[in-house]
Design an enzyme around this catalytic site. Structure first.
Site, mmCIF file in Angstrom:
data_model
loop_
_atom_site.group_PDB
_atom_site.id
_atom_site.type_symbol
_atom_site.label_atom_id
_atom_site.label_comp_id
_atom_site.label_asym_id
_atom_site.label_seq_id
_atom_site.Cartn_x
_atom_site.Cartn_y
_atom_site.Cartn_z
ATOM 1 N N LYS A 35 35.654 5.866 40.164
ATOM 2 C CA LYS A 35 35.434 6.127 38.798
ATOM 3 C C LYS A 35 37.015 5.825 38.001
ATOM 4 O O LYS A 35 37.088 5.157 36.992
ATOM 5 C CB LYS A 35 35.329 7.607 38.451
ATOM 6 N N THR A 86 33.616 23.514 35.802
ATOM 7 C CA THR A 86 33.640 24.730 36.401
ATOM 8 C C THR A 86 32.234 25.095 36.328
ATOM 9 O O THR A 86 31.537 25.977 35.527
ATOM 10 C CB THR A 86 34.259 25.886 35.349
ATOM 11 N N PHE A 152 36.974 23.076 22.229
ATOM 12 C CA PHE A 152 35.573 23.402 21.523
ATOM 13 C C PHE A 152 34.982 22.197 21.206
ATOM 14 O O PHE A 152 34.166 22.192 20.320
ATOM 15 C CB PHE A 152 36.062 24.383 20.238
ATOM 16 N N ARG A 154 32.359 19.065 20.886
ATOM 17 C CA ARG A 154 30.912 18.833 21.201
ATOM 18 C C ARG A 154 30.657 17.385 22.013
ATOM 19 O O ARG A 154 31.272 16.590 21.415
ATOM 20 C CB ARG A 154 30.072 19.005 20.078
ATOM 21 N N LYS A 204 36.706 31.690 24.370
ATOM 22 C CA LYS A 204 35.710 30.467 24.873
ATOM 23 C C LYS A 204 34.346 30.789 25.041
ATOM 24 O O LYS A 204 33.397 30.580 24.545
ATOM 25 C CB LYS A 204 36.475 29.577 26.056
ATOM 26 N N GLY A 253 13.543 24.917 18.615
ATOM 27 C CA GLY A 253 13.456 23.646 19.482
ATOM 28 C C GLY A 253 12.905 24.297 20.828
ATOM 29 O O GLY A 253 12.148 25.359 20.883
ATOM 30 N N GLY A 257 20.358 23.108 25.988
ATOM 31 C CA GLY A 257 20.722 22.536 27.631
ATOM 32 C C GLY A 257 22.106 22.025 27.506
ATOM 33 O O GLY A 257 22.986 22.628 26.626
ATOM 34 N N CYS A 260 27.377 23.034 28.978
ATOM 35 C CA CYS A 260 27.960 24.210 28.670
ATOM 36 C C CYS A 260 27.480 25.628 28.306
ATOM 37 O O CYS A 260 27.665 26.723 29.158
ATOM 38 C CB CYS A 260 28.919 23.824 27.564
#
Ligand code: UGA
Length: 430
Positions: A35, A86, A152, A154, A204, A253, A257, A260
């Site tokens: 990677k 984590t 925070f 997305r 968090k 919905g 998923g 997080c």
């Protein structure tokens, strides 16, 4: 400033790229040679809109570099960010092994003074553990401060979120650490919340669980609307107009998923139990999330009955949400597995997630367009609301399908319109 960012997942790589783009010198440290070799060439380990360009630009300007070595980087850095994964352990608690492994390596390579800032989502008390490890393994003449600076962003809008945050949370113990982080974040417009380390850690989990709670509320209401003969979309639209509630994250919905919400809600349940305080709300959020995809699957099974065996089912969308190739904890996985288990033949299309999906769903077929997925299928399922599915040629879809049946797990179509086009249409909660 000179920064070291440990980890190159969504949080690590975006943090490294954005701070390099703002003019800092950033070393991004990983532990997987392949990677790191790819990142050095500007090849990213995941798809995120706009990120590749920022990484390449900063590689070229030599503000951003990728390495396996803690030695040459940690000793140089003013601020070291821990941004490793984590994931959930078997008990539901966050698995902190990567955090502690990184901390030990950081400690051994500290020189002079550094600020160690944790961006990974970690349970309360973890930063205190990090400080203990640093003290145990650091050279005698090195000194440090710790800080908690949760992230925070997305997936899919990671760059925008990092540059336009609703708030920047800084958990610190003293002025020196606070001032260093304020200085670093100066070019970013955001409301600063300066607090203790423990409060930052809880913020968090509270943020993610609140958002997951809104989704589960919408999904619980959707199940209620289905039996009560109401339309959950209109219900959410109406309640969302109340500014105290707001419309965001109230889309019913097939459940949330990703990497997080599922793990963070689980970890909060585990923490609450550990502290012997009530986990009843958090557990209910998790439970309803399962019911959301089970309820969707049940509708399909009920519609087909014994005819599900051997039926060809087309699927549009596999990723846990649009604009990502991420399949982690995607609700498409249990839904498709359940249908395949009952003998259905699934043919799926996703604009980005095919490669990752093949690892979690190796037995289904993959096609290159939504129309191919619809071809000769007995029904079409919408599992991710990619924009490109919103204005499909529905007449063409109808002709391609063996039977004009659509199960829309993301409510991208209007039931009335679908009915007038001649579809047997099942929305979610309407
Ligand atoms: C989430 C949070 O939104 C970020 O603020 C946070 O930083 C991040 O987790 C993290 O902890 O790292 P993300 O997992 O990228 O971000 O995705 P979201 O956009 O929050 O969506 C999560 C799931 O909720 C998706 O499966 C999505 O389909 C679902 N969702 C979202 C709904 O089912 N309904 C909604 O109304 C909104």
């Amino acid at each position: 400033m000179k920064l070291a960012v440990i980890g190159h997942g969504y949080v690590g790589l975006v943090t490294a790229a954005v701070f390099a783009d703002l003019g800092n010198t950033v070393f991004c440290v990983g532990r997987t040679p392949q990677k790191i070799a790819n990142l050095k060439k500007g090849i990213l380990p995941f798809f995120e809109p706009g990120l590749e360009e920022v990484v390449k630009r900063n590689l070229q300007a030599r503000r951003l570099s990728f390495t396996l070595s803690y030695e040459e980087t940690v000793s140089e850095a003013d601020i070291i960010f821990i941004s490793v994964g984590t994931p959930s352990s078997a008990s539901g608690e966050a698995d902190l092994s990567s955090v502690f492994e990184a901390t030990e390596k950081i400690a051994k390579n500290l020189r002079g003074f550094s600020l160690i800032t944790c961006k990974s989502t970690v349970p309360v008390g973890t930063n205190r553990e990090i400080a203990k490890i640093l003290n145990k393994f650091k050279p005698k003449n090195a000194s440090f401060e710790i800080a908690s600076c949760p992230e925070f962003l997305r997936e899919g809008t990671a760059l925008y979120d990092t540059l336009n945050p609703d708030r920047i949370v800084i958990g610190v113990e003293n002025r020196k650490a606070r001032d260093m982080l304020l200085e670093l974040h100066k070019p970013i417009n955001g409301h600063f919340v300066i607090t203790t380390i423990e409060t930052a850690e809880v913020i968090k989990y509270a943020a993610n669980t609140m958002l997951a709670t809104k989704i589960s509320f919408a999904n619980a209401m959707a199940m209620f609307c289905e039996v009560a003969g109401a339309d959950v979309e209109q219900v959410m639209e109406a309640i969302g107009l109340d500014q105290r509630i707001g419309r965001q994250f109230l889309s019913a919905g097939i459940g949330y998923g990703g990497s997080c919400f599922p793990k963070d809600v689980k970890a909060l349940v585990a923490m609450a139990r550990r502290y012997k305080t009530s986990d009843v709300l958090f557990s209910a959020v998790e439970e309803i999330n399962k019911l959301a995809y089970l309820n969707f699957t049940k509708k399909i099974v009920k519609f087909f009955g014994s005819k599900l065996k051997g039926a060809k089912i087309g699927v549009l969308g596999l990723a846990f949400k649009p604009n990502t190739d991420d399949m982690r904890d995607a609700p498409s996985i249990p839904i498709i597995n359940s249908l395949v288990g009952k003998g259905a033949k699934v043919v799926a299309f996703d604009p980005k997630a095919k490669e990752n999906a093949q690892k979690s769903l190796p037995t289904i077929s993959y096609v290159k367009s939504p129309y191919e997925a619809a071809q000769d299928a007995q029904a079409l399922l919408i599992l991710t609301e990619w924009n490109e599915f919103k204005q499909l040629d529905l007449e063409k879809i109808k002709k391609l399908l063996k039977k004009p049946v659509i199960f829309d797990g993301r409510n991208i179509y209007e039931p009335g319109k679908m009915k007038s086009l001649g579809f047997t249409y099942f929305g979610t909660g309407r």
